[in-house]
Design an enzyme around this catalytic site. Sequence first.
Site, mmCIF file in Angstrom:
data_model
loop_
_atom_site.group_PDB
_atom_site.id
_atom_site.type_symbol
_atom_site.label_atom_id
_atom_site.label_comp_id
_atom_site.label_asym_id
_atom_site.label_seq_id
_atom_site.Cartn_x
_atom_site.Cartn_y
_atom_site.Cartn_z
ATOM 1 N N SER A 15 45.342 67.644 -47.542
ATOM 2 C CA SER A 15 46.482 66.897 -47.002
ATOM 3 C C SER A 15 47.666 66.851 -47.967
ATOM 4 O O SER A 15 47.513 66.636 -49.175
ATOM 5 C CB SER A 15 46.062 65.465 -46.672
ATOM 6 O OG SER A 15 47.202 64.729 -46.274
ATOM 7 N N SER A 17 50.051 64.629 -47.409
ATOM 8 C CA SER A 17 50.633 63.292 -47.244
ATOM 9 C C SER A 17 50.807 62.535 -48.555
ATOM 10 O O SER A 17 51.837 61.888 -48.760
ATOM 11 C CB SER A 17 49.813 62.471 -46.246
ATOM 12 O OG SER A 17 49.956 63.024 -44.953
ATOM 13 N N LYS A 66 42.381 60.853 -34.666
ATOM 14 C CA LYS A 66 43.551 60.228 -34.025
ATOM 15 C C LYS A 66 43.180 59.424 -32.767
ATOM 16 O O LYS A 66 43.788 58.390 -32.490
ATOM 17 C CB LYS A 66 44.601 61.288 -33.688
ATOM 18 C CG LYS A 66 45.275 61.871 -34.934
ATOM 19 C CD LYS A 66 46.359 62.872 -34.581
ATOM 20 C CE LYS A 66 46.933 63.491 -35.845
ATOM 21 N NZ LYS A 66 47.996 64.454 -35.569
ATOM 22 N N ASN A 87 48.666 58.335 -35.060
ATOM 23 C CA ASN A 87 48.646 59.023 -36.361
ATOM 24 C C ASN A 87 49.114 58.106 -37.487
ATOM 25 O O ASN A 87 49.238 58.552 -38.621
ATOM 26 C CB ASN A 87 49.440 60.336 -36.331
ATOM 27 C CG ASN A 87 50.923 60.143 -36.586
ATOM 28 O OD1 ASN A 87 51.476 59.091 -36.264
ATOM 29 N ND2 ASN A 87 51.561 61.135 -37.154
ATOM 30 N N ALA A 132 48.397 67.163 -30.067
ATOM 31 C CA ALA A 132 49.786 67.248 -30.541
ATOM 32 C C ALA A 132 50.749 67.243 -29.359
ATOM 33 O O ALA A 132 51.800 66.591 -29.400
ATOM 34 C CB ALA A 132 49.976 68.501 -31.392
ATOM 35 N N TYR A 218 51.653 74.967 -40.159
ATOM 36 C CA TYR A 218 52.617 75.182 -41.248
ATOM 37 C C TYR A 218 51.937 75.811 -42.455
ATOM 38 O O TYR A 218 50.714 75.764 -42.587
ATOM 39 C CB TYR A 218 53.308 73.878 -41.635
ATOM 40 C CG TYR A 218 52.357 72.756 -41.970
ATOM 41 C CD1 TYR A 218 51.955 71.873 -40.981
ATOM 42 C CD2 TYR A 218 51.839 72.608 -43.250
ATOM 43 C CE1 TYR A 218 51.059 70.863 -41.258
ATOM 44 C CE2 TYR A 218 50.944 71.597 -43.540
ATOM 45 C CZ TYR A 218 50.560 70.724 -42.543
ATOM 46 O OH TYR A 218 49.662 69.732 -42.826
ATOM 47 N N GLY A 240 55.839 74.111 -38.858
ATOM 48 C CA GLY A 240 55.727 72.661 -38.700
ATOM 49 C C GLY A 240 55.862 71.831 -39.954
ATOM 50 O O GLY A 240 55.562 70.628 -39.932
HETATM 51 P P1 NDP Z 1 43.835 70.253 -30.232
HETATM 52 O O1 NDP Z 1 42.502 70.757 -30.707
HETATM 53 O O2 NDP Z 1 43.948 68.881 -29.705
HETATM 54 O O3 NDP Z 1 44.372 71.245 -29.065
HETATM 55 C C1 NDP Z 1 44.282 72.629 -29.230
HETATM 56 C C2 NDP Z 1 45.097 73.324 -28.133
HETATM 57 O O4 NDP Z 1 45.197 74.701 -28.484
HETATM 58 C C3 NDP Z 1 44.461 73.271 -26.743
HETATM 59 O O5 NDP Z 1 45.503 73.146 -25.806
HETATM 60 C C4 NDP Z 1 43.777 74.637 -26.631
HETATM 61 O O6 NDP Z 1 43.716 75.106 -25.295
HETATM 62 C C5 NDP Z 1 44.743 75.499 -27.388
HETATM 63 N N1 NDP Z 1 44.175 76.722 -27.964
HETATM 64 C C6 NDP Z 1 43.269 76.828 -28.972
HETATM 65 N N2 NDP Z 1 43.050 78.128 -29.265
HETATM 66 C C7 NDP Z 1 43.806 78.854 -28.414
HETATM 67 C C8 NDP Z 1 44.014 80.264 -28.225
HETATM 68 N N3 NDP Z 1 43.367 81.172 -28.969
HETATM 69 N N4 NDP Z 1 44.882 80.654 -27.263
HETATM 70 C C9 NDP Z 1 45.536 79.734 -26.510
HETATM 71 N N5 NDP Z 1 45.382 78.399 -26.647
HETATM 72 C C10 NDP Z 1 44.534 77.966 -27.594
HETATM 73 O O7 NDP Z 1 44.832 70.515 -31.450
HETATM 74 P P2 NDP Z 1 46.134 69.664 -31.837
HETATM 75 O O8 NDP Z 1 46.933 69.459 -30.606
HETATM 76 O O9 NDP Z 1 45.750 68.499 -32.647
HETATM 77 O O10 NDP Z 1 46.880 70.680 -32.844
HETATM 78 C C11 NDP Z 1 47.568 71.822 -32.353
HETATM 79 C C12 NDP Z 1 48.329 72.508 -33.499
HETATM 80 O O11 NDP Z 1 49.356 71.640 -33.979
HETATM 81 C C13 NDP Z 1 47.482 72.861 -34.719
HETATM 82 O O12 NDP Z 1 47.923 74.118 -35.206
HETATM 83 C C14 NDP Z 1 47.818 71.778 -35.715
HETATM 84 O O13 NDP Z 1 47.658 72.204 -37.064
HETATM 85 C C15 NDP Z 1 49.283 71.557 -35.392
HETATM 86 N N6 NDP Z 1 49.798 70.215 -35.783
HETATM 87 C C16 NDP Z 1 50.854 70.173 -36.662
HETATM 88 C C17 NDP Z 1 51.379 68.949 -37.046
HETATM 89 C C18 NDP Z 1 52.530 68.928 -38.000
HETATM 90 O O14 NDP Z 1 52.865 67.842 -38.507
HETATM 91 N N7 NDP Z 1 53.185 70.024 -38.262
HETATM 92 C C19 NDP Z 1 50.836 67.679 -36.537
HETATM 93 C C20 NDP Z 1 49.761 67.843 -35.573
HETATM 94 C C21 NDP Z 1 49.271 69.073 -35.232
HETATM 95 P P3 NDP Z 1 42.509 74.691 -24.271
HETATM 96 O O15 NDP Z 1 42.800 73.279 -23.862
HETATM 97 O O16 NDP Z 1 42.656 75.642 -23.151
HETATM 98 O O17 NDP Z 1 41.244 74.842 -25.066
#
Ligand code: NDP
Length: 274
Positions: A15, A17, A66, A87, A132, A218, A240
């Site tokens: 992290s 943070s 979360k 968060n 997210a 990121y 990000g």
């Molecule tokens: P979740 O696990 O909650 O959701 C993952 C999502 O990605 C789902 O919609 C899933 O689809 C989809 N997915 C996973 N693999 C694939 C693939 N190969 N092709 C297409 N879709 C895919 O993750 P989060 O929402 O928590 O995080 C998402 C991203 O955001 C991560 O990369 C995380 O690191 C980043 N993030 C960045 C932050 C920042 O501050 N910059 C803060 C929070 C998150 P399905 O539902 O169909 O399985």
Amino acid sequence: MIDRYAVIGNPISQSKSPLIHATFAKAMNQDLEYGLVEGPLDGFAAAVREFQRSGGRGMNVTAPFKLQAFKLADEKSEGAQLAGAANALKFEADGRILAENFDGIGLTNDIVRNLGVALAGQRVLVLGAGGAVRGLLLPFLAQTPAELVIANRDAGKAAQLAQQLAAHGKVRGGGYADIGAIRFDIVVNATSASLRAELPPVSPEVFAIGGLAYELAYGRGLTPFLRLAQNAGVKRLADGVGMLVEQAAEAFVWWRGVRPQTRALIDQMTIPLQ
Ligand code: NDP
């Protein structure tokens, strides 16, 4: 006693943070301590309560906690309620726990203020429908985009999210095949595909030349998604890191009542996209 804060997650050693909040605290002359807590996978609530008992004033919450953080809180902001996830937590003097979700406002601030790209009146495509995305939809719609489209592998999840948000603006959701032959001014990859160097199944034809491609992950340089956008002619690419710093700034304001500058820290933490 010094005010204590921490980020809780599992794993947590990666992290950023503590670095971000220590930088804010120094710049703003705030006397506080900010640490890392590795929450046990089966003991999140106990770890939070323990931190609270030991004089903790607030926590940032990252994966995979979360949703549990949201459930644990006594009071939840509208954004956290819509996301069903928190968060950031604040511990009140009377013991109550307040929950917020700053991911979406962090992303919005990064796009609008730091990158200087308006969301208002633009066509916006969001890939993914996970945690997210749940957090970013309300702040995005508050900016009044011309249209917001959510595309996800599991089309039902995206459609359901769009339905939940329908009262807040023009939004639709479905599978990648439902996107339609439209070019978008802003395309946000909020899938976790990049964490495994994978590409979500999106056509290069969704990108408007002159638009913005934003990757939520990121520190990974040009991800397959950003490379797809670049090859499609998109010049404005971002990852990000700005979102990360901006959501931290929102939590800092919430806890401390003062707003830190973010620009220099984002520049310092940015890994060039090449
Ligand atoms: P979740 O696990 O909650 O959701 C993952 C999502 O990605 C789902 O919609 C899933 O689809 C989809 N997915 C996973 N693999 C694939 C693939 N190969 N092709 C297409 N879709 C895919 O993750 P989060 O929402 O928590 O995080 C998402 C991203 O955001 C991560 O990369 C995380 O690191 C980043 N993030 C960045 C932050 C920042 O501050 N910059 C803060 C929070 C998150 P399905 O539902 O169909 O399985």
